[in-house]
Design an enzyme around this catalytic site. Structure first.
Site, PDB file in Angstrom:
ATOM      1  CG  ASP A   1      -0.737  -6.133   3.764  1.00 38.33           C
ATOM      2  OD1 ASP A   1      -1.146  -5.231   3.011  1.00 38.33           O
ATOM      3  OD2 ASP A   1      -1.424  -6.599   4.698  1.00 38.33           O
TER       4      ASP A   1
ATOM      5  CG  LEU B  40      -7.288  -5.956  10.004  1.00 40.30           C
ATOM      6  CD1 LEU B  40      -8.448  -5.044   9.611  1.00 40.30           C
ATOM      7  CD2 LEU B  40      -7.791  -7.090  10.904  1.00 40.30           C
TER       8      LEU B  40
ATOM      9  CE  LYS C  90      -6.661  -7.740  -2.020  1.00 38.32           C
ATOM     10  NZ  LYS C  90      -5.625  -7.018  -1.267  1.00 38.32           N
TER      11      LYS C  90
ATOM     12  CG  HIS D 239      -2.346   3.375   9.108  1.00 40.21           C
ATOM     13  ND1 HIS D 239      -3.398   3.928   8.400  1.00 40.21           N
ATOM     14  CD2 HIS D 239      -2.464   2.031   8.955  1.00 40.21           C
ATOM     15  CE1 HIS D 239      -4.113   2.950   7.842  1.00 40.21           C
ATOM     16  NE2 HIS D 239      -3.560   1.801   8.161  1.00 40.21           N
TER      17      HIS D 239
ATOM     18  CG  HIS E 278      -1.770  -1.185   1.358  1.00 34.06           C
ATOM     19  ND1 HIS E 278      -3.087  -1.202   0.934  1.00 34.06           N
ATOM     20  CD2 HIS E 278      -1.514  -2.432   1.840  1.00 34.06           C
ATOM     21  CE1 HIS E 278      -3.598  -2.410   1.156  1.00 34.06           C
ATOM     22  NE2 HIS E 278      -2.662  -3.168   1.698  1.00 34.06           N
TER      23      HIS E 278
ATOM     24  NE  ARG F  38      -2.042   3.404   3.920  1.00 38.63           N
ATOM     25  CZ  ARG F  38      -2.708   2.279   4.113  1.00 38.63           C
ATOM     26  NH1 ARG F  38      -3.534   1.815   3.189  1.00 38.63           N
ATOM     27  NH2 ARG F  38      -2.566   1.610   5.242  1.00 38.63           N
TER      28      ARG F  38
ATOM     29  CG  HIS G 261      -8.474  -8.958   2.640  1.00 33.51           C
ATOM     30  ND1 HIS G 261      -7.605  -8.061   3.203  1.00 33.51           N
ATOM     31  CD2 HIS G 261      -9.116  -9.558   3.682  1.00 33.51           C
ATOM     32  CE1 HIS G 261      -7.714  -8.116   4.527  1.00 33.51           C
ATOM     33  NE2 HIS G 261      -8.636  -9.012   4.836  1.00 33.51           N
TER      34      HIS G 261
END
Length: 345
Positions: free
Chosen positions: A246, A218, A98, A250, A15, A17, A135
């Site tokens: 993954d 997660l 995805k 954050h 990710h 972002r 996922h």
């Protein structure tokens, strides 16, 4: 062994972002990885060819000067996705779509609620050579969070794989023995990515001695028996398992809060951490396959030809990184010592 040279690796799940965050995340990954599969769970999600093209341009603009790093783009499946969306996305260079069950992860509220309705889309993906990235968790509130992956296999994934034998499926960031066994026993069109945190940690590392928010991701960390099953799977050298960090950043205040966000930002240490795992398993000879060969082979892409060298030398992951906006982010394994380091000229 005190030194190992690998074909340059790729990251098959991360990710980046968006916005200012790209100035941190893209260089962090481009440091070592030649390509990366970029997740589409932005707000709003990346659902069509136009949004993909624009997002890709923003990523490319954040590459360090002289970098040849290549983002591999994906689209986000919803119950409104059509075959034409797949055709258009494929023409725009998208390699995969995805599947997020609604509510399964960060920014997935727009995702799929009625999975069977997507079967015509899966058929179109198989026809047009687009991979399905999954996922794999159910999201009903009454199902225990530690059971959601195993339940997804039983309810949905086994049916999808059986119904579309020519559709390439990547079961992403697997966390359980159930998932490892399913992938190992499935046909050649099914593979899986595994993160550093699920190889290094189990749920004790999240909950014992206090809540460890920077180990919260997660799918959530599972019990040690599942961790050991994942470690055993990668140690076999099976081509069905490959590297997908993954890496999911954050800001510190969003992790260390009353309702902390899920995700481990591992880009600055991921390859070194994988090396540590494979070394601990006595399987360093299997690292190159996992990091550099199995992924491109499954995706039908050429392997990289350049190399990276790791040396057995201790270093400490920074305790925090300051983002372009001035806010700190805490990287995965912050303040911890790692035994392997990238050799620099």
């Amino acid at each position: 062994m005190t030194q190992i040279t690998l074909l340059t690796p790729d990251d098959w799940h991360l990710h980046f972002r968006d916005g200012d965050m790209l100035q941190e995340t893209v260089p962090a990954t481009a440091r070592l990885f030649q390509r990366a599969i970029v997740m589409p769970n932005l707000l709003p999600p990346v659902t069509d060819a136009k949004m993909v093209t624009e997002y890709r341009e923003r990523i490319l603009a954040a590459r360090p000067a002289g970098s040849t790093f290549e983002p591999l783009m994906t689209i986000f499946l919803t119950n409104n996705t059509t075959e034409q969306d797949i055709i258009d996305a494929k023409a725009a260079g998208v390699v995969a779509a995805k599947l997020y069950p609604a509510g399964a992860t960060t920014n997935s509220d727009a995702a799929v609620k009625a999975l069977d309705a997507l079967f015509p889309v899966f058929e179109a993906m198989a026809k047009h050579g687009m991979l399905l990235l999954v996922h794999g968790e159910v999201t009903e509130s009454h199902i225990d969070i530690f059971d959601r992956e195993a339940m997804f296999i039983e309810r949905y994934l086994a049916r999808i794989v059986a119904a579309f034998p020519t559709l390439k499926v990547v079961f992403e960031h697997i966390t359980t023995k159930d998932a490892a066994d399913f992938v190992m026993s499935a046909a050649d069109n099914v593979a899986a990515t595994i993160t550093p945190q699920h190889l290094l940690l189990n749920r004790n590392d999240l909950l014992v001695g206090g809540v460890r928010p920077h180990n919260f991701c997660l799918p959530v960390l599972k019990r040690s028996t599942h961790q050991e099953a994942l470690r055993a799977a990668v140690a076999t050298g099976s081509s069905k398992f490959f590297l997908g960090t993954d890496s999911a950043p954050h800001e510190k205040h969003r992790k260390e809060s009353a309702c902390g966000c899920a995700g481990c930002y591992s880009a600055w240490s991921a390859l070194e951490l994988y090396a540590q795992v494979f070394d601990d398993l006595g399987a360093l000879d299997k690292l190159e396959g996992f990091a550099s060969k199995h992924g491109p082979d499954f995706y039908g892409l050429p392997r990289n030809t350049s190399t990276v060298t790791l040396v057995k030398e201790k270093w400490t992951v920074p305790s925090e990184i300051i983002l372009p906006n001035g806010n700190p982010i805490v990287p995965f394994f912050a303040g911890e010592e790692i035994n392997w380091k990238v050799k620099t000229a």
